[in-house]
Scaffold this active site. Structure first.
Site: not given
Ligand SMILES: NC(=O)C1=CN([C@@H]2O[C@H](COP(=O)(O)OP(=O)(O)OC[C@H]3O[C@@H](n4cnc5c(N)ncnc54)[C@H](O)[C@@H]3O)[C@@H](O)[C@H]2O)C=CC1
Ligand SMILES: Nc1nc2c(ncn2[C@@H]2O[C@H](COP(=O)(O)OP(=O)(O)O[C@H]3O[C@H](C(=O)O)[C@@H](O)[C@H](O)[C@@H]3O)[C@@H](O)[C@H]2O)c(=O)[nH]1
Length: 420
Positions: A10, A30, A210, A225, A268
């Site tokens: 992602y 990947d 983070k 909630n 408070c």
């Molecule tokens: N999903 C999100 O919205 C966000 C995720 N993150 C962080 O970013 C990181 C990645 O998250 P995602 O993209 O969701 O993970 P993901 O699981 O979707 O993707 C990770 C990818 O890395 C690949 N991979 C694993 N080992 C590898 C290697 N040695 N060489 C090349 N590719 C390799 C996997 O096959 C997979 O395609 C995590 O640490 C997550 O916590 C940070 C912000 C947002």
């Molecule tokens: N009840 C309620 N639930 C919410 C609200 N806003 C978000 N949520 C829930 O909170 C969860 C996270 O939502 P969101 O922050 O939009 O998505 P995402 O998980 O992609 O992003 C978060 O994680 C990323 C990460 O994976 O590290 C971060 O990069 C990003 O800034 C967010 O903290 C989901 O289950 C949402 O439905 C709200 O106002 N109310």
């Protein structure tokens, strides 16, 4: 710029496609042959609005391709961006095996003879200390004295899925952790067109940022909630209450109340948190987060007390600056400073307190009752400014930040009003 992106999930896929849209030449790496084939066919391996179109265009223009093996590709890359997963391990910690593996892979592909540095940017979410204690040793070991060939950076990603492209180009902030917080020229160039506050800091500060953000997001959601549950049980519109709450950008949605420092107190906050717990329990709306707030606050009081003990020589005499719950008030009700004073006395530590606002003969009502039931020796503990300044104390516990404006003899000061 030529850039390699490791991990096409992602984060990595969004990063690769957005960088290609900005005109960079991107090679995605990947371990999954399926993902590599999908990208090379001009499609996105993950579902994210707008990403299919970006990938198709970038592949068509020759700006994006993918591979399972980065060998030969890194030589003319300025930047390698790591976006591999850090999923939960069974004990709740992050599984760091993908970070370890990818670090080995990249480190082994850095040729000592390369003419320019390779900047390796880690974007995966990792626990504080990862770059210095896990990643750096891998690179040092592989590069054997040629660390001048690489620059390690930690740059957390803040995007949200479903609006990932928008977030990529308009992040809430850019946080860049480097050795000693120095600037990184390659990232400055890469981010030149992005309009966001940028913070250079240490690796560890960037790493924990983070966790702080995501946990706060969770606190906010859990809080919202719980409020919603209580409203529903009471037949009140949660939407109406939400609209009123978020309209207040002065006290509710602002940096206010977010400074790490003293525990909360006064007449408070603790009272009303307790009351909300009671109401929620009464109507059967379970408020686990709210229920934990006072325990969290107590834990914080213990933490501050222990910090004071660590700074206090055995048998030492403490001077506390400030006793009421806040400056410019004589309100002692549920003052965390009273709790702190009580802890010193219970530990048989000599204590004096300076607070010009607290005059025992002027205390009234509940304030009077609270003060003397909590600190029966209040009168004897309070000292004047001249005694506070001239006395020889072993530790000054400053609950206000006054020490810097007073002519104290004591040099050893602990500020429990602001955690630095
Ligand atoms: N999903 C999100 O919205 C966000 C995720 N993150 C962080 O970013 C990181 C990645 O998250 P995602 O993209 O969701 O993970 P993901 O699981 O979707 O993707 C990770 C990818 O890395 C690949 N991979 C694993 N080992 C590898 C290697 N040695 N060489 C090349 N590719 C390799 C996997 O096959 C997979 O395609 C995590 O640490 C997550 O916590 C940070 C912000 C947002
Ligand atoms: N009840 C309620 N639930 C919410 C609200 N806003 C978000 N949520 C829930 O909170 C969860 C996270 O939502 P969101 O922050 O939009 O998505 P995402 O998980 O992609 O992003 C978060 O994680 C990323 C990460 O994976 O590290 C971060 O990069 C990003 O800034 C967010 O903290 C989901 O289950 C949402 O439905 C709200 O106002 N109310």
């Amino acid at each position: 710029m030529k850039i390699a992106v490791f991990g096409l999930g992602y984060v990595g896929m969004t990063t690769a496609a957005c960088l290609a849209r900005s005109g960079h030449e991107v090679i995605g790496v990947d371990v999954s042959d399926e993902k590599v084939a999908i990208v090379n066919a001009g499609n996105s391996p993950i579902t994210e609005p707008g990403l299919d179109e970006l990938v198709a265009r970038a592949v068509r223009k020759g700006l994006l391709s993918a591979t399972q093996n980065a060998r030969g590709h890194l030589d003319n890359c300025a930047l390698a961006i790591v976006c591999v997963g850090t999923p939960s391990a069974p004990d709740g910690s992050h599984n760091m095996s993908f970070i370890v593996e990818v670090s080995h892979q990249i480190a082994e592909l850095v040729r000592p003879a390369r003419s320019t540095k390779l900047t390796v940017v880690f974007r995966s979410t990792v626990r504080p200390g990862t770059i210095e204690e896990l990643v750096l040793p891998i690179f040092e070991n592989a590069l054997k004295g040629r660390m001048d060939r690489v620059e390690l950076v930690y740059n957390p990603e803040f995007l949200r899925e479903s609006v990932a492209i928008e977030d990529f180009f308009n992040p809430p902030k850019i946080v860049i952790g480097t050795k000693d917080g120095e600037r990184c020229a390659v990232l400055d160039e890469l981010n030149a067109t992005i309009n966001a506050p940028t913070f250079y800091t240490t690796y560890r500060a960037a790493e924990i940022t983070k966790f702080v953000d995501n946990t706060f997001h969770a606190v906010k959601v859990a809080f919202a909630n719980e409020v919603g549950r209580v409203c529903e049980k009471l037949g009140i519109s949660a939407t109406t209450v939400h609209q009123i709450f978020v309209s207040d950008t002065k006290l509710n949605i602002s940096p206010y109340y977010l400074r790490p420092g003293g525990a909360f107190g006064g007449s408070c906050l603790p009272k009303d948190v307790r009351a909300l717990q009671y109401i929620a329990s009464d109507v059967g709306a379970h408020t686990y987060l709210v229920d934990s707030l006072l325990r969290s606050n107590d834990a914080h009081k213990n933490f501050l007390f222990e910090s004071c003990l660590k700074a206090l020589p055995t048998g030492g005499h403490v001077l506390m600056l400030g006793l009421s719950f806040k400056e410019d008030s004589d309100d002692l009700r549920e003052s965390p400073n009273i709790d702190l004073a009580r802890k010193f006395l219970q530990s048989h530590i000599d204590l004096s307190i300076y607070d010009p606002q607290v005059e025992p003969s002027k205390l009234l009502g509940q304030n009077l009752g609270y003060a003397f039931s909590s600190l029966p020796a209040l009168r004897k503990l309070l000292v004047s400014r001249s005694i506070a300044e001239s006395g020889s104390f072993d530790l000054v516990v400053d609950t206000r930040g006054w020490a810097k404006t007073m002519a104290l003899r004591t040099r050893r000061v602990i500020n429990v009003n602001t955690l630095s």
